[in-house]
Design a protein around this motif. Sequence first.
Motif, PDB file in Angstrom:
ATOM      1  N   ARG A   1       0.812  -1.222   0.000  1.00 61.05           N
ATOM      2  CA  ARG A   1       0.000   0.000   0.000  1.00 61.05           C
ATOM      3  C   ARG A   1       0.843   1.269   0.000  1.00 61.05           C
ATOM      4  NH1 ARG A   1      -3.543  -1.578   5.136  1.00 61.05           N
ATOM      5  NH2 ARG A   1      -1.431  -2.088   5.788  1.00 61.05           N
ATOM      6  N   VAL A   2       2.137   1.102  -0.098  1.00 63.53           N
ATOM      7  CA  VAL A   2       3.005   2.283  -0.153  1.00 63.53           C
ATOM      8  C   VAL A   2       2.888   2.890  -1.553  1.00 63.53           C
ATOM      9  CG1 VAL A   2       5.331   3.166   0.116  1.00 63.53           C
ATOM     10  CG2 VAL A   2       4.584   1.205   1.468  1.00 63.53           C
ATOM     11  N   SER A   3       2.505   4.153  -1.593  1.00 59.93           N
ATOM     12  CA  SER A   3       2.291   4.818  -2.877  1.00 59.93           C
ATOM     13  C   SER A   3       3.403   5.812  -3.161  1.00 59.93           C
ATOM     14  CB  SER A   3       0.947   5.552  -2.862  1.00 59.93           C
ATOM     15  OG  SER A   3       0.988   6.593  -1.903  1.00 59.93           O
ATOM     16  N   VAL A   4       3.329   6.368  -4.352  1.00 66.35           N
ATOM     17  CA  VAL A   4       4.308   7.396  -4.716  1.00 66.35           C
ATOM     18  C   VAL A   4       4.194   8.593  -3.777  1.00 66.35           C
ATOM     19  CG1 VAL A   4       4.948   9.021  -6.516  1.00 66.35           C
ATOM     20  CG2 VAL A   4       4.428   6.665  -7.114  1.00 66.35           C
TER      21      VAL A   4
ATOM     22  N   HIS B   1       3.358   8.515  -0.648  1.00 65.41           N
ATOM     23  CA  HIS B   1       4.075   8.156   0.586  1.00 65.41           C
ATOM     24  C   HIS B   1       5.578   8.353   0.404  1.00 65.41           C
ATOM     25  CE1 HIS B   1       0.367   5.612   1.444  1.00 65.41           C
ATOM     26  NE2 HIS B   1       0.471   6.402   2.484  1.00 65.41           N
ATOM     27  N   LEU B   2       6.045   7.928  -0.739  1.00 63.72           N
ATOM     28  CA  LEU B   2       7.489   8.045  -0.989  1.00 63.72           C
ATOM     29  C   LEU B   2       7.913   9.512  -1.011  1.00 63.72           C
ATOM     30  CD1 LEU B   2      10.169   6.665  -1.742  1.00 63.72           C
ATOM     31  CD2 LEU B   2       9.510   6.914  -4.127  1.00 63.72           C
ATOM     32  N   ARG B   3       7.124  10.335  -1.665  1.00 65.46           N
ATOM     33  CA  ARG B   3       7.469  11.758  -1.721  1.00 65.46           C
ATOM     34  C   ARG B   3       7.523  12.361  -0.327  1.00 65.46           C
ATOM     35  NH1 ARG B   3       3.479  13.802  -6.539  1.00 65.46           N
ATOM     36  NH2 ARG B   3       4.628  12.947  -8.298  1.00 65.46           N
TER      37      ARG B   3
ATOM     38  N   ALA C   1       8.041  10.849   2.436  1.00 62.15           N
ATOM     39  CA  ALA C   1       9.201  10.322   3.167  1.00 62.15           C
ATOM     40  C   ALA C   1      10.482  11.005   2.720  1.00 62.15           C
ATOM     41  CB  ALA C   1       9.306   8.817   2.948  1.00 62.15           C
ATOM     42  N   VAL C   2      10.575  11.268   1.440  1.00 63.33           N
ATOM     43  CA  VAL C   2      11.771  11.957   0.942  1.00 63.33           C
ATOM     44  C   VAL C   2      11.820  13.379   1.487  1.00 63.33           C
ATOM     45  CG1 VAL C   2      12.839  12.891  -1.142  1.00 63.33           C
ATOM     46  CG2 VAL C   2      12.019  10.546  -1.116  1.00 63.33           C
TER      47      VAL C   2
ATOM     48  N   SER D   1      12.935  13.245   5.067  1.00 68.59           N
ATOM     49  CA  SER D   1      14.376  13.012   5.187  1.00 68.59           C
ATOM     50  C   SER D   1      15.153  14.255   4.788  1.00 68.59           C
ATOM     51  CB  SER D   1      14.794  11.827   4.319  1.00 68.59           C
ATOM     52  OG  SER D   1      14.641  12.151   2.955  1.00 68.59           O
TER      53      SER D   1
ATOM     54  N   PHE E   1       8.169  19.110  -5.145  1.00 66.59           N
ATOM     55  CA  PHE E   1       6.953  18.312  -5.147  1.00 66.59           C
ATOM     56  C   PHE E   1       5.696  19.181  -5.123  1.00 66.59           C
ATOM     57  CE2 PHE E   1       9.961  15.339  -2.992  1.00 66.59           C
ATOM     58  CZ  PHE E   1      10.153  14.592  -4.138  1.00 66.59           C
TER      59      PHE E   1
END
Lengths: 215, 199
Positions: free
Chosen positions: A45-48, A50-52, A54-55, A58, A102
Motif C-alpha cells: 500500500r506504499v504509494s508514490v 508516501h514516498l514523496r 518520506a523523501v 528526510s 513536489f
Amino acid sequence: MKDLDRVIEHVFDGAPLPEGADAMEVRRLRAIRKALKEAPIHECRVSVEHLRNAVLDSASQHKRPARSAWAWPALLAGAAGAWALATRPAAEAPEIVASRAFAEPSLALPAPEPEDAASLVVPPPSAAAAKEAAPTPVRKPRRERRQRPERPVAPAALVALRQDPPAALREEAPPDVPAEPAAAPVEEVVIVGGPAQPAGTAIEVGLGQEVVFGG
Amino acid sequence: MPRMETLPAPASDGALVSRARAGDFSAFEALFERHRTLVFRFVYQMVGRTDDAEDLTQEVFVRAFQNLGRYRDEARFTTWLLKIASNLAADRARSSTRRTALEQQQLGEGLRWMTESRNEDPVENLQHERMVEAVRAAMASLAPAHREVLFLRDVEEMEYKEVAAALGCSPGGAKLRALRARKALRQRVAALMGEEVDA
C-alpha cells in the motif's frame, strides 16, 4: 544425507535425479516447493505520495548523503523543472528545495519561455557545495601504509669484517679527529706595532668598532 | 492504409537511474512502481508483518534515492535494492523486540488467501492448503538468513549469482545457504504435517 542433498538440488535447482532416490521424498519436496512459490501476495500500500512525503521528511532532517558525487537537491528540484533550479538562491535549505520540487503543478513556478531559457545561467555552486562535491583524498589502507621496505641484509663476511677489521685496515683508518676545544675567554688584547695608548683611550679597530682600554 | 503505432519499449532500470540522477524524479517514481512489490514481498518475509513491511519498503526507496549516486551500474538495480532491504530488515530485527503474538495474528490473516480452491478435488485442495499453511509457518520460524535465500532463490527464482550479490556472499556460499535453508524448511514442514522424516 548426500542423497537428500542431491534430491533437493534436483527438485529445486533442476539437477539430475540421483539413482535410487526416495520417491516419497521427491514428492514431499515438490509439494514444499510448490507451496513455497504460492506465497501470499499482499498488496503493497506504499504509494508514490508516501514516498514523496518520506523523501521530504528526510530532506527536512538534512539526511543528505555525504561526499556523494551527485547533488540530490538537484534531483529534487528536477520535478519542478530546470527553471526553479536555475533561479533558486544558492543558500536555500534542502527542505525548501524539496517542497518546491513536489509542489502541485498549479503552484509551481512558471516555465520559462523558450527564448528566455537560453539566457538562464545556473549559479555557480557555493564554496561549501564545491568542497562537498570534491573527491575525498584516497588514503592508503592501513596495512599498506605500515609496510616498509625491508632493510638489505649484509652478508656474513661483511659483518665479520666490520666487527674485526684486519690490521692493515686499522692502520689506514683515519685517526679520530679531536673535538675542537672551546674558545677561551679573551683576557687581554695586544695591539702589535701600535703606539702606546693611555688608559681610557678609544681606538678604532675596524668596521666601526671601538675598544676602550682600561676603562 | 491504417497506420501501425508501436508502443515505446519500457525504459530499462539503468536508463531510469540515469534519468533520475539527472534530476528526473518521475524516473525514480517509475523505478519505485516497478520494484516496490518485489521489495515489499522480500521484507515481508523478513519481518512477517504487513505494516512493518510497508515501513521498510518505503525506507528502502528513500535510502536508495539518497544514495543513488553510489549505485554502480555493474550490479542490477533490483540486486542493489534487495541488498539495502536486507540490511534494513536486519537492523529492524536487531532493534525491535519479538512480537510473537502479533506475528501469529498477522500470519493467520495472511493465510486467508489459502481458502480459495485451486483444484476440483476437495481432498487434494485440503492437502495442498495444509501444505501451504505448514510452509508459511515453517518459513516464519526459520532464521532470517534462510528466509532471505529461500525467497530470492525459490520464490523469486533469481540466479545464484544475483542471490549472492544481494546477500553479500559468493555464489557457492549462496548455494550452500539455500541447501541448508531447504533442509531446515523440510524438517519443519514435516513436523507441522505430522510426518516423520530422516534427519
